[in-house]
Each structure stands twice: as structure tokens, then as C-alpha cells.
Design a protein around this motif. Structure first.
Motif, PDB file in Angstrom:
ATOM      1  N   HIS A  89       0.814  -1.213   0.000  1.00 42.37           N
ATOM      2  CA  HIS A  89       0.000   0.000   0.000  1.00 42.37           C
ATOM      3  C   HIS A  89       0.848   1.264   0.000  1.00 42.37           C
ATOM      4  CE1 HIS A  89      -4.084  -1.528   0.214  1.00 42.37           C
ATOM      5  NE2 HIS A  89      -3.630  -2.490   0.999  1.00 42.37           N
ATOM      6  N   ASP A  90       2.036   1.198   0.586  1.00 39.63           N
ATOM      7  CA  ASP A  90       2.914   2.366   0.668  1.00 39.63           C
ATOM      8  C   ASP A  90       3.813   2.533  -0.552  1.00 39.63           C
ATOM      9  OD1 ASP A  90       1.845   2.980   3.123  1.00 39.63           O
ATOM     10  OD2 ASP A  90       3.477   2.064   4.276  1.00 39.63           O
ATOM     11  N   THR A  91       3.694   1.642  -1.540  1.00 35.20           N
ATOM     12  CA  THR A  91       4.553   1.682  -2.714  1.00 35.20           C
ATOM     13  C   THR A  91       3.719   2.064  -3.936  1.00 35.20           C
ATOM     14  OG1 THR A  91       5.914  -0.073  -1.757  1.00 35.20           O
ATOM     15  CG2 THR A  91       6.192   0.367  -4.112  1.00 35.20           C
ATOM     16  N   PRO A  92       3.811   3.296  -4.419  1.00 34.01           N
ATOM     17  CA  PRO A  92       2.984   3.722  -5.554  1.00 34.01           C
ATOM     18  C   PRO A  92       3.216   2.889  -6.819  1.00 34.01           C
ATOM     19  CG  PRO A  92       4.157   5.600  -4.595  1.00 34.01           C
ATOM     20  CD  PRO A  92       4.648   4.375  -3.896  1.00 34.01           C
ATOM     21  N   GLU A  93       4.428   2.400  -7.001  1.00 33.91           N
ATOM     22  CA  GLU A  93       4.727   1.604  -8.205  1.00 33.91           C
ATOM     23  C   GLU A  93       4.043   0.238  -8.178  1.00 33.91           C
ATOM     24  OE1 GLU A  93       8.186   4.364  -7.419  1.00 33.91           O
ATOM     25  OE2 GLU A  93       6.970   2.992  -6.220  1.00 33.91           O
ATOM     26  N   ALA A  94       3.613  -0.221  -7.019  1.00 31.16           N
ATOM     27  CA  ALA A  94       2.861  -1.472  -6.903  1.00 31.16           C
ATOM     28  C   ALA A  94       1.399  -1.124  -7.176  1.00 31.16           C
ATOM     29  CB  ALA A  94       3.038  -2.090  -5.527  1.00 31.16           C
ATOM     30  N   THR A  95       0.955  -1.368  -8.397  1.00 33.44           N
ATOM     31  CA  THR A  95      -0.362  -0.907  -8.823  1.00 33.44           C
ATOM     32  C   THR A  95      -1.467  -1.932  -8.625  1.00 33.44           C
ATOM     33  OG1 THR A  95       0.101  -1.573 -11.096  1.00 33.44           O
ATOM     34  CG2 THR A  95       0.587   0.723 -10.482  1.00 33.44           C
ATOM     35  N   GLU A  96      -1.101  -3.197  -8.487  1.00 30.50           N
ATOM     36  CA  GLU A  96      -2.083  -4.249  -8.222  1.00 30.50           C
ATOM     37  C   GLU A  96      -1.423  -5.288  -7.335  1.00 30.50           C
ATOM     38  OE1 GLU A  96      -4.335  -5.999 -11.514  1.00 30.50           O
ATOM     39  OE2 GLU A  96      -3.598  -4.359 -12.769  1.00 30.50           O
ATOM     40  N   CYS A  97      -2.221  -5.915  -6.483  1.00 30.10           N
ATOM     41  CA  CYS A  97      -1.699  -6.985  -5.642  1.00 30.10           C
ATOM     42  C   CYS A  97      -2.856  -7.889  -5.250  1.00 30.10           C
ATOM     43  CB  CYS A  97      -1.030  -6.415  -4.390  1.00 30.10           C
ATOM     44  SG  CYS A  97      -0.397  -7.706  -3.278  1.00 30.10           S
ATOM     45  N   VAL A  98      -2.643  -9.184  -5.402  1.00 32.56           N
ATOM     46  CA  VAL A  98      -3.631 -10.161  -4.960  1.00 32.56           C
ATOM     47  C   VAL A  98      -2.930 -11.229  -4.153  1.00 32.56           C
ATOM     48  CG1 VAL A  98      -5.284  -9.789  -6.841  1.00 32.56           C
ATOM     49  CG2 VAL A  98      -3.464 -11.461  -7.120  1.00 32.56           C
ATOM     50  N   ALA A  99      -3.604 -11.686  -3.092  1.00 35.84           N
ATOM     51  CA  ALA A  99      -3.127 -12.832  -2.322  1.00 35.84           C
ATOM     52  C   ALA A  99      -3.678 -14.070  -3.022  1.00 35.84           C
ATOM     53  CB  ALA A  99      -3.630 -12.751  -0.887  1.00 35.84           C
ATOM     54  N   VAL A 100      -2.834 -15.081  -3.188  1.00 34.64           N
ATOM     55  CA  VAL A 100      -3.251 -16.285  -3.909  1.00 34.64           C
ATOM     56  C   VAL A 100      -2.834 -17.530  -3.139  1.00 34.64           C
ATOM     57  CG1 VAL A 100      -3.177 -15.195  -6.189  1.00 34.64           C
ATOM     58  CG2 VAL A 100      -1.127 -16.266  -5.304  1.00 34.64           C
ATOM     59  N   GLY A 101      -3.459 -18.635  -3.472  1.00 32.86           N
ATOM     60  CA  GLY A 101      -3.085 -19.917  -2.901  1.00 32.86           C
ATOM     61  C   GLY A 101      -2.289 -20.702  -3.926  1.00 32.86           C
ATOM     62  N   GLY A 102      -1.786 -21.851  -3.522  1.00 36.94           N
ATOM     63  CA  GLY A 102      -1.097 -22.704  -4.479  1.00 36.94           C
ATOM     64  C   GLY A 102       0.412 -22.568  -4.469  1.00 36.94           C
ATOM     65  N   GLY A 103       1.009 -22.280  -3.334  1.00 40.62           N
ATOM     66  CA  GLY A 103       2.465 -22.248  -3.262  1.00 40.62           C
ATOM     67  C   GLY A 103       3.082 -20.870  -3.363  1.00 40.62           C
ATOM     68  N   VAL A 104       2.326 -19.906  -3.841  1.00 40.17           N
ATOM     69  CA  VAL A 104       2.783 -18.522  -3.922  1.00 40.17           C
ATOM     70  C   VAL A 104       1.862 -17.723  -3.017  1.00 40.17           C
ATOM     71  CG1 VAL A 104       3.034 -16.534  -5.465  1.00 40.17           C
ATOM     72  CG2 VAL A 104       3.570 -18.822  -6.293  1.00 40.17           C
ATOM     73  N   ASP A 105       2.388 -16.720  -2.347  1.00 43.51           N
ATOM     74  CA  ASP A 105       1.556 -15.934  -1.437  1.00 43.51           C
ATOM     75  C   ASP A 105       0.880 -14.753  -2.123  1.00 43.51           C
ATOM     76  OD1 ASP A 105       2.110 -17.506   0.895  1.00 43.51           O
ATOM     77  OD2 ASP A 105       4.115 -16.619   0.898  1.00 43.51           O
ATOM     78  N   TYR A 106       1.629 -14.046  -2.986  1.00 40.92           N
ATOM     79  CA  TYR A 106       1.105 -12.833  -3.624  1.00 40.92           C
ATOM     80  C   TYR A 106       1.563 -12.739  -5.071  1.00 40.92           C
ATOM     81  CZ  TYR A 106       0.116 -11.142   1.083  1.00 40.92           C
ATOM     82  OH  TYR A 106      -0.350 -11.009   2.369  1.00 40.92           O
ATOM     83  N   LEU A 107       0.724 -12.090  -5.875  1.00 44.17           N
ATOM     84  CA  LEU A 107       1.107 -11.629  -7.199  1.00 44.17           C
ATOM     85  C   LEU A 107       1.012 -10.111  -7.157  1.00 44.17           C
ATOM     86  CD1 LEU A 107      -0.883 -14.076  -9.507  1.00 44.17           C
ATOM     87  CD2 LEU A 107       1.556 -14.142  -8.963  1.00 44.17           C
ATOM     88  N   VAL A 108       2.088  -9.450  -7.522  1.00 40.61           N
ATOM     89  CA  VAL A 108       2.123  -7.994  -7.464  1.00 40.61           C
ATOM     90  C   VAL A 108       2.478  -7.464  -8.843  1.00 40.61           C
ATOM     91  CG1 VAL A 108       3.170  -5.971  -6.363  1.00 40.61           C
ATOM     92  CG2 VAL A 108       2.946  -8.103  -5.071  1.00 40.61           C
ATOM     93  N   LYS A 109       1.738  -6.466  -9.270  1.00 40.32           N
ATOM     94  CA  LYS A 109       2.067  -5.794 -10.532  1.00 40.32           C
ATOM     95  C   LYS A 109       2.733  -4.469 -10.192  1.00 40.32           C
ATOM     96  CE  LYS A 109       0.232  -3.939 -14.831  1.00 40.32           C
ATOM     97  NZ  LYS A 109      -1.000  -3.560 -15.552  1.00 40.32           N
ATOM     98  N   PHE A 110       3.919  -4.290 -10.742  1.00 39.26           N
ATOM     99  CA  PHE A 110       4.646  -3.032 -10.607  1.00 39.26           C
ATOM    100  C   PHE A 110       4.588  -2.309 -11.941  1.00 39.26           C
ATOM    101  CE2 PHE A 110       6.602  -5.687  -7.395  1.00 39.26           C
ATOM    102  CZ  PHE A 110       6.762  -4.822  -6.332  1.00 39.26           C
ATOM    103  N   GLU A 111       4.504  -1.009 -11.888  1.00 42.68           N
ATOM    104  CA  GLU A 111       4.629  -0.185 -13.079  1.00 42.68           C
ATOM    105  C   GLU A 111       5.716   0.830 -12.772  1.00 42.68           C
ATOM    106  OE1 GLU A 111       1.002   1.062 -14.915  1.00 42.68           O
ATOM    107  OE2 GLU A 111      -0.004  -0.778 -14.335  1.00 42.68           O
ATOM    108  N   ALA A 112       6.913   0.498 -13.222  1.00 42.90           N
ATOM    109  CA  ALA A 112       8.099   1.301 -12.903  1.00 42.90           C
ATOM    110  C   ALA A 112       8.543   2.089 -14.130  1.00 42.90           C
ATOM    111  CB  ALA A 112       9.217   0.381 -12.433  1.00 42.90           C
ATOM    112  N   ALA A 113       9.377   3.084 -13.893  1.00 42.48           N
ATOM    113  CA  ALA A 113       9.886   3.907 -14.989  1.00 42.48           C
ATOM    114  C   ALA A 113      10.788   3.104 -15.909  1.00 42.48           C
ATOM    115  CB  ALA A 113      10.624   5.120 -14.430  1.00 42.48           C
TER     116      ALA A 113
END
Length: 159
Positions: A89-113
Motif C-alpha cells: 500500500h505504501d509503494t505507488p509503483e505497486a499498482t495491483e496486488c492479490v493474495a493467492v493460494g497454491g504455493g505462492v503468497d502474492y502476485l504484485v504488478k509493478f509499473e516502474a519507470a
């Protein structure tokens, strides 16, 4: 609130074109203007329609490099999840984030320069107390489909 076929069609049309005129909307669902607009107001009051807005093209406004990242945390407890989610939430470049199951905890979308800017950001995350055990970076090479906020009538169950 039960939605009938007229309500569903109104939602489908407005999700694609929030600027449609009252008369065009009424024509599209085969109702007169007054009953059509009463339905729209009822959908707004029920909170189904939250608002109207413009869909902006971020690539024109400020070119960014999209990167998707799979993240696994070291610990799997409420405190670890809360700490990581606060960082997102404190990282503006992290534009999407979902918690998921199946061996991975999160998928995060970054939009960086740039890729370099993304790498510096993920390095900072790794050095922080975010609790990241492992991460896998996927650089987007082509956008195949862009979310438009629209939906199809079948997205809602009606009676």
C-alpha cells in the motif's frame, strides 16, 4: 435487490459507456426514457453503480514498464501478511496486488519507470522487514488484453 434483464442490460451498457445519453440508453434496452432513468437511479441508490469516470491510458500519460512478481513470504502468519500488505500500500509503483493460494503468497504488478527502477525497488523490499523469502519476476513483453471495467450480463445472477 433482484436484477431483471433490463437492469442487467443497463449495467452492461453503462460499464462500457458511462457517457451514453439517457435517450440512447433507453433505446438500447427498449424502454422509454423515464422508466429507464428511474432504473438507473435505483441502481445508483442501491450502490450497484458506484460512480462514473474516464478510463485513462497510462502509457500515454507516463510511459511505464509493467512487471509482474510472484512473492513468497518467509512466515505465514497474520503479522507477516499485514506487514507485507502495508508495504504494498505504501509503494505507488505497486499498482495491483492479490493474495493467492497454491504455493505462492502474492502476485504484485509493478509499473516502474524502467527495469532498473523496478530492480532497485525490489532490492529495497528485500532489504526491508517485508519478510520476502523468494520472488520471481515476469517482465511484460506485450499487453494482450486491457481491463476496461466492463462486464457482461452473465456476470450477475438474476431471477
Amino acid at each position: 435487490m433482484k436484477l431483471d434483464r433490463y437492469d442487467l442490460k443497463i449495467l452492461e451498457i453503462l460499464s462500457r459507456d458511462g457517457r451514453i445519453t439517457k435517450s440512447k440508453l433507453a433505446e438500447a434496452i427498449n424502454l422509454s426514457v423515464s422508466p429507464c432513468w428511474e432504473r438507473v437511479r435505483r441502481l445508483e441508490k442501491a450502490g450497484i453503480i458506484e460512480g462514473y469516470g474516464a478510463r485513462l491510458n497510462p502509457e500515454v500519460l507516463r510511459p511505464r514498464t509493467p512487471v509482474w512478481v510472484q512473492i513468497e513470504l518467509k512466515s505465514h502468519n497474520a503479522e507477516s501478511f499485514a506487514r507485507f500488505e502495508a508495504l504494498v500500500h505504501d509503494t505507488p509503483e505497486a499498482t495491483e496486488c492479490v493474495a493467492v493460494g497454491g504455493g505462492v503468497d502474492y502476485l504484485v504488478k509493478f509499473e516502474a519507470a524502467s527495469i532498473d527502477a523496478y530492480q532497485r525497488l525490489i532490492d529495497a523490499w528485500l532489504m526491508s522487514d517485508a519478510g520476502i523469502e523468494r520472488y520471481f519476476t515476469y517482465i511484460v513483453t506485450k499487453r494482450v488484453k486491457r481491463p476496461d471495467g466492463g462486464f457482461a450480463a452473465g456476470d450477475f445472477v438474476s431471477d
